[in-house]
Design a protein around this motif. Structure first.
Motif, PDB file in Angstrom:
ATOM      1  N   LEU A 144       0.302  10.319   6.320  1.00  0.00           N
ATOM      2  CA  LEU A 144      -0.023  10.044   5.588  1.00  0.00           C
ATOM      3  C   LEU A 144      -0.031   8.180   6.443  1.00  0.00           C
ATOM      4  N   MET A 145       0.832   7.934   6.255  1.00  0.00           N
ATOM      5  CA  MET A 145       1.199   6.336   7.048  1.00  0.00           C
ATOM      6  C   MET A 145       2.370   6.538   7.960  1.00  0.00           C
ATOM      7  N   PRO A 146       2.401   6.709   9.067  1.00  0.00           N
ATOM      8  CA  PRO A 146       3.283   6.884  10.294  1.00  0.00           C
ATOM      9  C   PRO A 146       4.377   5.750  10.391  1.00  0.00           C
ATOM     10  N   ILE A 147       4.000   4.738   9.587  1.00  0.00           N
ATOM     11  CA  ILE A 147       4.551   3.339   9.328  1.00  0.00           C
ATOM     12  C   ILE A 147       6.478   3.649   8.471  1.00  0.00           C
ATOM     13  N   ILE A 201      -7.019   3.664  -7.194  1.00  0.00           N
ATOM     14  CA  ILE A 201      -8.091   2.376  -5.944  1.00  0.00           C
ATOM     15  C   ILE A 201      -8.601   4.097  -5.823  1.00  0.00           C
ATOM     16  N   PRO A 202     -10.107   4.638  -6.087  1.00  0.00           N
ATOM     17  CA  PRO A 202     -10.693   6.155  -5.959  1.00  0.00           C
ATOM     18  C   PRO A 202     -11.187   5.377  -4.460  1.00  0.00           C
ATOM     19  N   LEU A 203     -11.089   7.016  -3.985  1.00  0.00           N
ATOM     20  CA  LEU A 203     -10.815   6.655  -1.718  1.00  0.00           C
ATOM     21  C   LEU A 203     -12.147   6.338  -1.849  1.00  0.00           C
ATOM     22  N   ASN A 204     -13.308   5.190  -1.385  1.00  0.00           N
ATOM     23  CA  ASN A 204     -14.389   5.640  -0.818  1.00  0.00           C
ATOM     24  C   ASN A 204     -15.080   6.349   0.039  1.00  0.00           C
ATOM     25  N   GLU A 205     -15.328   6.912  -0.157  1.00  0.00           N
ATOM     26  CA  GLU A 205     -16.114   8.217   1.086  1.00  0.00           C
ATOM     27  C   GLU A 205     -17.088   7.935   1.494  1.00  0.00           C
ATOM     28  N   VAL A 206     -17.057   7.075   2.643  1.00  0.00           N
ATOM     29  CA  VAL A 206     -18.201   6.280   3.945  1.00  0.00           C
ATOM     30  C   VAL A 206     -18.618   8.034   4.431  1.00  0.00           C
ATOM     31  N   GLU A 207     -18.353   8.372   5.062  1.00  0.00           N
ATOM     32  CA  GLU A 207     -19.881   9.957   5.431  1.00  0.00           C
ATOM     33  C   GLU A 207     -18.538  11.208   4.714  1.00  0.00           C
ATOM     34  N   PRO A 208     -19.033  12.312   5.456  1.00  0.00           N
ATOM     35  CA  PRO A 208     -18.342  13.209   4.909  1.00  0.00           C
ATOM     36  C   PRO A 208     -16.583  13.468   5.465  1.00  0.00           C
ATOM     37  N   SER A 209     -16.232  13.411   5.170  1.00  0.00           N
ATOM     38  CA  SER A 209     -14.688  13.649   5.634  1.00  0.00           C
ATOM     39  C   SER A 209     -13.868  14.420   5.019  1.00  0.00           C
ATOM     40  N   ARG A 210     -12.473  14.386   4.959  1.00  0.00           N
ATOM     41  CA  ARG A 210     -11.348  15.935   4.822  1.00  0.00           C
ATOM     42  C   ARG A 210     -10.767  15.442   3.609  1.00  0.00           C
ATOM     43  N   PHE A 211     -11.349  13.998   3.456  1.00  0.00           N
ATOM     44  CA  PHE A 211     -10.815  13.442   2.637  1.00  0.00           C
ATOM     45  C   PHE A 211     -11.504  13.056   1.005  1.00  0.00           C
ATOM     46  N   GLN A 212     -11.112  13.160   0.103  1.00  0.00           N
ATOM     47  CA  GLN A 212     -12.055  12.827  -1.089  1.00  0.00           C
ATOM     48  C   GLN A 212     -11.538  11.892  -2.634  1.00  0.00           C
ATOM     49  N   GLY A 213     -13.042  11.224  -2.758  1.00  0.00           N
ATOM     50  CA  GLY A 213     -12.415  10.790  -3.836  1.00  0.00           C
ATOM     51  C   GLY A 213     -12.227  11.305  -5.913  1.00  0.00           C
ATOM     52  N   PRO A 214     -10.989  10.876  -6.217  1.00  0.00           N
ATOM     53  CA  PRO A 214     -11.238  12.338  -7.217  1.00  0.00           C
ATOM     54  C   PRO A 214     -11.777  12.617  -7.897  1.00  0.00           C
ATOM     55  N   SER A 247       0.914  -1.137   0.050  1.00  0.00           N
ATOM     56  CA  SER A 247       0.085  -0.079  -0.097  1.00  0.00           C
ATOM     57  C   SER A 247       0.503   0.834   0.175  1.00  0.00           C
ATOM     58  N   LEU A 248       1.310   2.434  -0.888  1.00  0.00           N
ATOM     59  CA  LEU A 248       1.951   2.976  -1.304  1.00  0.00           C
ATOM     60  C   LEU A 248       1.498   4.628  -0.678  1.00  0.00           C
ATOM     61  N   HIS A 249       0.203   4.598  -1.441  1.00  0.00           N
ATOM     62  CA  HIS A 249      -0.635   5.994  -1.089  1.00  0.00           C
ATOM     63  C   HIS A 249       0.169   7.597  -1.884  1.00  0.00           C
ATOM     64  N   GLY A 295      -6.972  16.277  -4.732  1.00  0.00           N
ATOM     65  CA  GLY A 295      -5.793  17.223  -4.099  1.00  0.00           C
ATOM     66  C   GLY A 295      -4.966  16.817  -2.961  1.00  0.00           C
ATOM     67  N   VAL A 296      -4.624  15.183  -3.262  1.00  0.00           N
ATOM     68  CA  VAL A 296      -3.950  15.036  -2.209  1.00  0.00           C
ATOM     69  C   VAL A 296      -2.664  14.401  -2.866  1.00  0.00           C
ATOM     70  N   ASN A 297      -3.115  12.922  -3.424  1.00  0.00           N
ATOM     71  CA  ASN A 297      -1.870  12.488  -4.434  1.00  0.00           C
ATOM     72  C   ASN A 297      -2.197  12.351  -6.325  1.00  0.00           C
ATOM     73  N   ASP A 298      -2.959  13.364  -6.004  1.00  0.00           N
ATOM     74  CA  ASP A 298      -3.649  12.875  -7.630  1.00  0.00           C
ATOM     75  C   ASP A 298      -3.278  13.887  -8.721  1.00  0.00           C
ATOM     76  N   GLY A 299      -2.522  14.674  -8.374  1.00  0.00           N
ATOM     77  CA  GLY A 299      -1.961  15.573  -9.608  1.00  0.00           C
ATOM     78  C   GLY A 299      -1.147  14.363 -10.190  1.00  0.00           C
ATOM     79  N   GLU A 300      -0.675  16.654 -11.545  1.00  0.00           N
ATOM     80  CA  GLU A 300       0.569  15.728 -12.422  1.00  0.00           C
ATOM     81  C   GLU A 300       1.999  15.321 -12.124  1.00  0.00           C
ATOM     82  N   ARG A 301       2.428  15.705 -10.590  1.00  0.00           N
ATOM     83  CA  ARG A 301       3.449  15.834 -10.352  1.00  0.00           C
ATOM     84  C   ARG A 301       3.964  14.337  -9.628  1.00  0.00           C
ATOM     85  N   HIS A 302       2.454  14.049  -8.996  1.00  0.00           N
ATOM     86  CA  HIS A 302       2.148  12.072  -7.659  1.00  0.00           C
ATOM     87  C   HIS A 302       2.759  11.661  -9.197  1.00  0.00           C
ATOM     88  N   ALA A 303       1.747  11.786 -10.046  1.00  0.00           N
ATOM     89  CA  ALA A 303       1.800  10.528 -11.384  1.00  0.00           C
ATOM     90  C   ALA A 303       3.613  10.902 -11.373  1.00  0.00           C
TER      91      ALA A 303
END
Ligand code: SF4
Length: 368
Positions: free
Chosen positions: A239-242, A302-315, A227-229, A277-285
């Motif tokens: 995003l991922m403290p690991i 994997i387009p992010l699943n929007e489970v409920e309103p949140s600061r993260f959204q699908g592309p 899982s890269l993300h 807006g987090v990882n879906d831009g030309e630079r990220h690609a």
């Protein structure tokens, strides 16, 4: 009582040896439990009395059970809520497709990794699952399929009648529990038992380098999903403290060296959840392409699943297509994977036990 589901066949053979009985009885027992679905260990009539008595006195299958099942109206995905013997709850998800039936299983109750977008991570780690509990999820799903022939008939998938693939992508970071996962892999892949080839079992990790080294040493041809993300050390650490413990550069170097020694048809699955807006831009690609140079990868977007309103959204659909095309033009094998079972909260990122108080605060769920 020892948990039978946690016993690899060679340990049962050791038991037969100690009782001075032929080893074939271990195979008979494995076949009865895993292929015929018997949980009464002394039931097979061909077992000698001495072995029956030993089993009755010291062994039993753990009491994990399906507490609730939910079936998607759209794609037939079934989500199981599994109650473990101490009352803990985990989830597994059964996904029918034209060419396979896949079960997504959990490896921990909760997760310690605390990825910022993940419901499971917000639960924290409640406890490790034992190898027997991991195997029990597969046994339960296999029995459920056998008892629900209409489930497959309705889907018009006549050629498949049993599980064909397992993915460790449910709750938990499997490599944080590597000893139990490894033991479970021996049991799941046993030809006298569930007989799932290691190539059909995929272990997903958020980048647990130490666990990868242990598992790939024992199972070099196991399918691994990373899982890269994110594409930079700084953004991924956010995003991922690991990533602070095992930077992605080190993880990918390790994997490059590993795949150089494997057959050409082995590949690493990269999971990249696309977040607006987090990882879906030309630079990220562009950065993603550079990161993956020299690795035999397949990339799942994997387009992010929007489970409920949140600061993260699908592309946005347009940016997702542009991102995919950019990777494709660079020669990468890339697919957009839409999650299954979204109406029953079984999709990637939706696995969480809702009665866990801290889960209410989660922004997003995305079990690795
Ligand atoms: S994404 Fe995976 S590793 Fe990260 S917190 Fe969720 S379950 Fe744990």
């Amino acid at each position: 009582m020892q948990d039978f589901f946690a016993l690899p066949r060679h340990e049962l053979e050791g038991l037969c040896e100690r009782l001075e009985l032929p080893l074939i009885h271990a195979k008979t027992l494995f076949r009865a439990v895993y292929k015929e679905g018997l949980k009464a260990l002394s039931a097979p009539p061909s077992l000698p009395q001495r072995l029956r008595q030993t089993l009755e006195d010291g062994y039993a299958c753990n009491e994990a059970s399906i507490a609730k099942e939910s079936c998607s109206r759209y794609d037939g995905t079934v989500k199981f809520l599994i109650r473990l013997s101490d009352g803990s709850l985990v989830e597994s998800v059964l996904m029918p497709e034209k060419k396979r039936i896949t079960l997504c299983i959990s490896s921990q109750v909760g997760c310690a990794q605390a990825c910022t977008f993940c419901y499971t991570g917000r639960m924290g780690l409640k406890r490790q699952m034992s190898a027997g509990e991991i195997v029990a999820q597969v046994w339960l799903a296999s029995q459920w399929i056998a008892q629900h022939p209409e489930w497959l008939a309705e889907r018009d998938f006549p050629s498949f009648t049993k599980l064909s693939n397992i993915v460790f992508m449910g709750m938990g970071e499997p490599l944080d529990n590597v000893q139990e996962v490894s033991r479970a892999l021996h049991i799941l892949s046993d030809p006298w038992g569930l007989n799932l080839a290691l190539r059909k079992i995929s272990v997903s990790t958020a980048g647990h380098l130490e666990g990868m080294a242990v598992l790939l040493k024992e199972f070099p041809d196991l399918s691994l999903a990373l899982s890269l993300h994110a594409t930079t050390e700084r953004e991924r650490s956010q995003l991922m403290p690991i990533n602070r413990r095992w930077p992605i550069g080190e993880v990918l170097s390790f994997l490059r060296a590993h795949y150089e020694t494997r057959a050409k048809d082995r590949s690493l699955l990269i999971q990249y959840t696309v977040i607006r807006g987090v990882n879906d831009g030309e630079r990220h690609a562009r950065e993603l392409i550079e990161l993956l140079v020299g690795l035999p990868v397949k990339v799942n977007l994997i387009p992010l699943n929007e489970v409920e309103p949140s600061r993260f959204q699908g592309p946005e659909p347009g940016s997702l297509e542009a991102f995919r095309d950019r990777l494709h033009e660079a020669g990468l094998r890339v697919m957009v994977r839409y999650s299954k079972g979204q109406d029953i909260e079984a999709a990637c990122g939706q696995l969480v036990i809702k009665n866990t108080p801290s889960s209410d605060r989660a922004d997003r769920a995305l079990p690795s």
